[in-house]
Design a protein around this motif. Structure first.
Motif, PDB file in Angstrom:
ATOM      1  N   TYR A  35      48.995  28.259  43.559  1.00 35.05           N
ATOM      2  CA  TYR A  35      48.699  29.657  43.277  1.00 35.05           C
ATOM      3  C   TYR A  35      49.594  30.537  44.152  1.00 35.05           C
ATOM      4  CZ  TYR A  35      44.271  28.400  40.984  1.00 35.05           C
ATOM      5  OH  TYR A  35      43.307  27.902  40.141  1.00 35.05           O
ATOM      6  N   GLN A  37      49.409  34.481  45.834  1.00 35.45           N
ATOM      7  CA  GLN A  37      48.472  35.561  46.117  1.00 35.45           C
ATOM      8  C   GLN A  37      49.245  36.827  46.427  1.00 35.45           C
ATOM      9  OE1 GLN A  37      46.050  35.164  49.679  1.00 35.45           O
ATOM     10  NE2 GLN A  37      44.474  36.496  48.835  1.00 35.45           N
ATOM     11  N   LEU A  41      46.410  41.743  43.004  1.00 32.68           N
ATOM     12  CA  LEU A  41      46.497  40.866  41.828  1.00 32.68           C
ATOM     13  C   LEU A  41      45.688  39.594  41.993  1.00 32.68           C
ATOM     14  CD1 LEU A  41      50.321  41.195  41.053  1.00 32.68           C
ATOM     15  CD2 LEU A  41      48.416  42.368  39.919  1.00 32.68           C
ATOM     16  N   GLY A  42      45.132  39.372  43.165  1.00 29.59           N
ATOM     17  CA  GLY A  42      44.367  38.154  43.373  1.00 29.59           C
ATOM     18  C   GLY A  42      45.250  36.928  43.398  1.00 29.59           C
ATOM     19  N   LEU A  43      44.718  35.813  42.952  1.00 27.80           N
ATOM     20  CA  LEU A  43      45.471  34.566  42.892  1.00 27.80           C
ATOM     21  C   LEU A  43      45.852  34.277  41.450  1.00 27.80           C
ATOM     22  CD1 LEU A  43      43.610  34.214  45.547  1.00 27.80           C
ATOM     23  CD2 LEU A  43      44.269  31.822  45.331  1.00 27.80           C
ATOM     24  N   PHE A  90      49.467  29.292  47.866  1.00 32.53           N
ATOM     25  CA  PHE A  90      48.385  28.391  48.224  1.00 32.53           C
ATOM     26  C   PHE A  90      48.403  27.167  47.337  1.00 32.53           C
ATOM     27  CE2 PHE A  90      46.003  30.567  51.411  1.00 32.53           C
ATOM     28  CZ  PHE A  90      46.245  31.911  51.195  1.00 32.53           C
TER      29      PHE A  90
ATOM     30  N   GLN B   6      36.898  42.698  39.579  1.00 30.35           N
ATOM     31  CA  GLN B   6      36.045  42.954  40.737  1.00 30.35           C
ATOM     32  C   GLN B   6      36.144  44.405  41.149  1.00 30.35           C
ATOM     33  OE1 GLN B   6      37.643  39.022  42.948  1.00 30.35           O
ATOM     34  NE2 GLN B   6      36.392  40.344  44.239  1.00 30.35           N
ATOM     35  N   LEU B  44      41.263  29.829  50.894  1.00 33.50           N
ATOM     36  CA  LEU B  44      39.990  30.165  50.289  1.00 33.50           C
ATOM     37  C   LEU B  44      39.000  29.019  50.430  1.00 33.50           C
ATOM     38  CD1 LEU B  44      42.170  31.983  48.769  1.00 33.50           C
ATOM     39  CD2 LEU B  44      40.458  32.133  46.954  1.00 33.50           C
ATOM     40  N   PHE B  89      36.554  36.619  46.540  1.00 29.38           N
ATOM     41  CA  PHE B  89      37.152  36.470  45.216  1.00 29.38           C
ATOM     42  C   PHE B  89      36.126  35.924  44.241  1.00 29.38           C
ATOM     43  CE2 PHE B  89      41.638  37.153  46.028  1.00 29.38           C
ATOM     44  CZ  PHE B  89      41.761  36.909  47.381  1.00 29.38           C
ATOM     45  N   PHE B 103      41.067  33.955  38.801  1.00 32.42           N
ATOM     46  CA  PHE B 103      40.519  34.722  39.909  1.00 32.42           C
ATOM     47  C   PHE B 103      40.583  36.224  39.639  1.00 32.42           C
ATOM     48  CE2 PHE B 103      39.836  31.675  43.319  1.00 32.42           C
ATOM     49  CZ  PHE B 103      40.564  30.583  42.897  1.00 32.42           C
ATOM     50  N   GLY B 104      39.616  36.930  40.215  1.00 32.45           N
ATOM     51  CA  GLY B 104      39.714  38.373  40.307  1.00 32.45           C
ATOM     52  C   GLY B 104      40.694  38.758  41.397  1.00 32.45           C
ATOM     53  N   GLN B 105      40.870  40.065  41.578  1.00 33.82           N
ATOM     54  CA  GLN B 105      41.901  40.526  42.506  1.00 33.82           C
ATOM     55  C   GLN B 105      41.455  40.487  43.959  1.00 33.82           C
ATOM     56  OE1 GLN B 105      40.011  42.397  40.581  1.00 33.82           O
ATOM     57  NE2 GLN B 105      39.973  44.557  41.177  1.00 33.82           N
ATOM     58  N   GLY B 106      40.197  40.199  44.210  1.00 35.72           N
ATOM     59  CA  GLY B 106      39.704  40.120  45.581  1.00 35.72           C
ATOM     60  C   GLY B 106      39.167  41.452  46.071  1.00 35.72           C
TER      61      GLY B 106
END
Lengths: 113, 113
Positions: A35, A37, A41-43, A90, B6, B44, B89, B103-106
């Motif tokens: 991934y 990050q 935009l998140g992962l 990651f 999120q 994570l 996340f 995943f969402g953007q956190g």
């Protein structure tokens, strides 16, 4: 301590250079993932491998390649780095592709100038 | 396509305050839902999960309920601590897509003493 090891932890790279990010896990997990990050935009999934000898493309595969010669190692290669590949990368793994907790490495911060 | 949204951060709370981080999803199948937490400088870690509608995941005082009717999986904690400061996340996994996580953007949470 069992887990995922990523290397390097951090790297600054000139545009156009080739770079390989290393990922090794000692949990004998079948499935592995890369991934990136990015803030806001998140992962996002780059590439994945459900088992040794197989790989697949994720959401953002362009400019990246992977190989899975054995269970433990899953290197990510940037053939010719560009500034938009500046990110934190990651590596993750889990026991089976469809189930199980996803375990993450601590990340590799890459800056392409 | 499948996606996770999120609430935007950063969220700043005082110690012992109540926490809610909203998460909604769009999925064509029947996803499993997850919350992951990322502490500073680390990868994570799975915080909690729910695999079907009306399931409640819980861990370390955090809870989230899988609400199919509102396509939501909001994270809650009754009394946050400084040690809860991290990025959270929300993620979904659909089994017929090879178990890949989206995943969402956190959401960054900062808890002040």
């Amino acid at each position: 301590i069992a887990g995922i090891t990523q290397a390097p932890t951090s790297q600054i790279l000139a545009a156009g250079r080739r770079m390989t990010l290393r990922c090794t896990q000692d949990m004998r997990h079948n499935a592995m993932y890369w991934y990136r990050q990015d803030l806001g935009l998140g992962l996002r999934l780059i590439h994945y491998s459900n088992t040794a000898g197989t790989t697949g493309k994720g959401e953002v595969p362009d400019g990246y390649s992977v190989s899975r010669a054995n269970t433990d190692d899953f290197p990510l290669t940037l053939a010719s780095a560009v500034p938009s590949q500046t990110s934190v990368y990651f590596c993750a793994s889990r026991d089976r592709a469809l189930t199980g907790e996803l375990f993450f490495g601590e990340g590799s911060r890459l800056t392409v100038l | 396509g499948d996606s996770v949204t999120q609430m935007e951060g950063p969220v700043t709370l005082s110690e012992e305050a109540f926490l809610t981080i909203n998460c909604t999803y769009t999925a064509t199948g029947y996803p499993s839902l997850f919350w992951y937490v990322q502490y500073p400088g680390e990868g994570l870690q799975l915080l909690l999960k729910a695999t079907k509608a009306d399931d409640k995941g819980s861990n370390k005082g955090f809870e989230a309920t899988y609400r199919k009717e509102t396509t939501s999986f909001h994270l809650e904690k009754g009394s946050v601590q400084v040690s809860d400061s991290a990025v959270y996340f929300c993620a979904l996994m659909i089994y017929n897509q090879g178990g890949k996580l989206i995943f969402g953007q956190g959401t960054e949470l900062s808890v002040k003493p």
